[in-house]
Scaffold this active site. Structure first.
Site, mmCIF file in Angstrom:
data_model
loop_
_atom_site.group_PDB
_atom_site.id
_atom_site.type_symbol
_atom_site.label_atom_id
_atom_site.label_comp_id
_atom_site.label_asym_id
_atom_site.label_seq_id
_atom_site.Cartn_x
_atom_site.Cartn_y
_atom_site.Cartn_z
ATOM 1 N N GLU A 56 2.475 -5.337 13.735
ATOM 2 C CA GLU A 56 1.371 -5.488 14.673
ATOM 3 C C GLU A 56 0.822 -6.912 14.635
ATOM 4 O O GLU A 56 0.332 -7.415 15.621
ATOM 5 C CB GLU A 56 0.276 -4.458 14.341
ATOM 6 C CG GLU A 56 -0.703 -4.209 15.447
ATOM 7 C CD GLU A 56 -1.858 -3.312 15.003
ATOM 8 O OE1 GLU A 56 -1.829 -2.807 13.871
ATOM 9 O OE2 GLU A 56 -2.781 -3.159 15.804
ATOM 10 N N ARG A 69 0.821 -1.211 0.000
ATOM 11 C CA ARG A 69 0.000 0.000 0.000
ATOM 12 C C ARG A 69 0.854 1.260 0.000
ATOM 13 O O ARG A 69 0.401 2.327 -0.423
ATOM 14 C CB ARG A 69 -0.996 -0.030 1.174
ATOM 15 C CG ARG A 69 -2.114 -1.056 0.959
ATOM 16 C CD ARG A 69 -3.095 -1.059 2.109
ATOM 17 N NE ARG A 69 -2.497 -1.426 3.366
ATOM 18 C CZ ARG A 69 -2.316 -2.696 3.777
ATOM 19 N NH1 ARG A 69 -2.722 -3.696 3.025
ATOM 20 N NH2 ARG A 69 -1.735 -2.947 4.930
HETATM 21 P P1 AMP Z 1 3.929 -1.518 12.009
HETATM 22 O O1 AMP Z 1 5.171 -2.157 11.484
HETATM 23 O O2 AMP Z 1 3.428 -2.173 13.254
HETATM 24 O O3 AMP Z 1 4.066 -0.016 12.154
HETATM 25 O O4 AMP Z 1 2.775 -1.799 10.940
HETATM 26 C C1 AMP Z 1 2.655 -1.017 9.801
HETATM 27 C C2 AMP Z 1 2.456 -1.835 8.563
HETATM 28 O O5 AMP Z 1 1.496 -2.878 8.747
HETATM 29 C C3 AMP Z 1 1.949 -0.974 7.448
HETATM 30 O O6 AMP Z 1 2.580 -1.373 6.241
HETATM 31 C C4 AMP Z 1 0.461 -1.226 7.414
HETATM 32 O O7 AMP Z 1 0.016 -1.323 6.089
HETATM 33 C C5 AMP Z 1 0.263 -2.542 8.162
HETATM 34 N N1 AMP Z 1 -0.686 -2.422 9.276
HETATM 35 C C6 AMP Z 1 -0.412 -2.623 10.590
HETATM 36 N N2 AMP Z 1 -1.489 -2.476 11.357
HETATM 37 C C7 AMP Z 1 -2.494 -2.155 10.528
HETATM 38 C C8 AMP Z 1 -3.878 -1.846 10.716
HETATM 39 N N3 AMP Z 1 -4.441 -1.831 11.934
HETATM 40 N N4 AMP Z 1 -4.619 -1.543 9.627
HETATM 41 C C9 AMP Z 1 -4.068 -1.534 8.402
HETATM 42 N N5 AMP Z 1 -2.775 -1.820 8.144
HETATM 43 C C10 AMP Z 1 -1.988 -2.127 9.195
#
Ligand code: AMP
Length: 172
Positions: A97, A60
């Site tokens: 996450e 994305r």
């Molecule tokens: P993080 O590494 O935990 O900051 O997660 C960010 C990445 O995971 C991004 O590339 C987002 O597209 C995806 N992502 C994580 N959590 C979500 C969420 N609640 N909704 C949509 N995309 C998420």
């Protein structure tokens, strides 16, 4: 202006696994004026800032990264999942996450000193963006900012990325 963008994002509970509230930007992106507004509001910050490349994070982040690069007259660099890039890569592993993953970038994607914006749809824990910061630093790129459409503030991604500057358009 940002409120309308926020309203257009769809919440999908328990995707891709139980307990995660997925912020789905496809409902924003399919609307021509909202998509344009999101790119313009994010890109506006960097006009005239001498940005050489925008790094988009698969998948994305490409939707934002390519559009921002075009707006800024910058190049676009792809950070991809393992095994997708054809030439020599640097790779970095990270936790997100809802799981664990590795990202790769071509070793010659960024030249030392180039001014870089890193773009993704959403900042959660900061694991993904942190790995990309590492990759850009390995190439000695000069990171101007990490830029996100959405930030989930309670997950502490911004703090994790400190001292790298962070911008987000829509916050929860
Ligand atoms: P993080 O590494 O935990 O900051 O997660 C960010 C990445 O995971 C991004 O590339 C987002 O597209 C995806 N992502 C994580 N959590 C979500 C969420 N609640 N909704 C949509 N995309 C998420």
């Amino acid at each position: 202006m940002v409120d309308e963008l926020k309203k257009s994002i769809r919440d999908v509970p328990d995707f891709p696994k139980k307990g995660i509230l997925f912020k789905d930007i496809t409902t924003l992106c399919k609307d021509p004026s909202l998509y344009q507004r999101m790119v313009d509001l994010m890109g506006h910050r960097y006009v005239g800032k001498g940005i050489d490349v925008v790094v988009g994070i698969e998948a994305r982040g490409f939707i934002l990264g390519a559009a921002l690069a075009y707006k800024l007259g910058a190049g676009v660099v792809l950070v991809r999942k393992p095994g997708k890039l054809p030439s020599k890569t640097h790779s970095a592993s990270y936790t997100l996450e809802y799981g664990e993953d590795t990202l790769e970038v071509h070793q010659d994607a960024i030249l030392p000193g180039q001014r870089v914006v890193i773009a993704d749809d959403l900042l959660a824990t900061g694991g993904t963006a942190g790995a990309v910061v590492d990759l850009v630093k390995r190439m000695k790129g000069n990171i101007v900012e990490c830029s996100f459409a959405i930030e989930l503030e309670d997950l502490g991604g911004r703090e994790k990325l400190t001292p790298t500057p962070v911008f987000s358009l829509i916050r929860y």
